[in-house]
Write an enzyme that holds these catalytic residues in place. Structure first.
Site: not given
Length: 253
Positions: A20-21, A72
């Site tokens: 992940s960035f 999520k």
């Protein structure tokens, strides 16, 4: 404890999220804003049951969290309140922690996806295929409804929902109807960059718009296959940036 007492801590909740960035994005943002007392870390959890411990360990400094694959939907069970739009979408990707410790869920994927998709849409993008049925796909479906674009979910099998298409059912007739194709699966994410959803790529042409929620690598196999056949392609980096800005706004309001 992750984070010092004088810090404001933010975190990304997910599983196997070293790709992940988000952490880098917020590190740069905090640096640009001169917020030396802010930091952003990964809560890489094998199970969401570990989240309670993470929050407890960091309760003095933790102010907000982002949520990614595969949590999520499951995250709803941990929240005290859910924003109306996130409730309607059925997925949460941003959590604000109130001063009294309450966890409030939001969905900023909707904002990020719509903001990054709209400039690419053309008159013939009336129908869309959503590849995958997880939390991110729910935000995508919500945006398509808002934009009056008809859509169908594509799943590996029918047991998820009888109305879904399966990859085996995709043929040239369907591909010449659905000119917008959005990959909401993790297939092709670094380091497994050779993987891609099993769609009939030979049926793609310059009318197609392929959007991949993945941004690492910047050009997935899914996008490369489309590009080779003249399709317009877009990765998920702008969506990540836009949803991150929206999350920052929520944490600070």
């Amino acid at each position: 404890m992750e984070g010092k007492e004088n810090k404001e801590l933010f975190a990304l909740i997910g599983r196997n999220i070293s790709y992940s960035f988000s952490r880098g994005y917020f590190a740069d943002k905090f640096s640009d804003l001169g917020l030396d007392n802010h930091s952003y870390v990964n809560f890489d959890l094998e199970s969401l049951k570990e989240l309670t411990v993470k929050i407890s360990e960091n309760k003095e400094v933790l102010k907000g969290m982002n949520v990614t694959i595969p949590y999520k939907l499951e995250i709803f069970d941990f929240l005290d309140e859910v924003d109306k739009e996130a409730e309607k979408v059925g997925a949460v990707n941003t959590i604000k922690i109130e001063k009294d410790g309450k966890l409030i869920g939001y969905n900023t994927d909707v904002y990020g996806f719509q903001k990054s998709l709209e400039p690419l849409l053309k008159q013939h993008h009336k129908h869309a295929l959503i590849l995958g049925t997880g939390g991110a796909s729910k935000a995508v479906a919500h945006v398509l409804e808002t934009l009056n674009i008809e859509f169908a979910f594509v799943s590996r099998n029918k047991k998820d929902n009888e109305s879904y298409l399966t990859y085996n059912e995709l043929n040239s007739e369907l591909m010449n109807k659905y000119f917008l194709i959005i990959n909401c699966t993790p297939l092709g994410t670094y380091p497994d960059i050779e993987k891609a959803p099993n769609i009939p790529y030979l049926c793609l042409n310059e009318k197609h718009l392929l959007y991949d929620l993945i941004y690492n690598p910047s050009e997935t196999t899914f996008l490369k296959e489309g590009k080779e056949r003249g399709a317009t392609i877009k990765n998920g980096l702008e969506m990540l940036e836009q949803q991150a800005e929206k999350a920052w706004e929520i944490w600070n309001k």
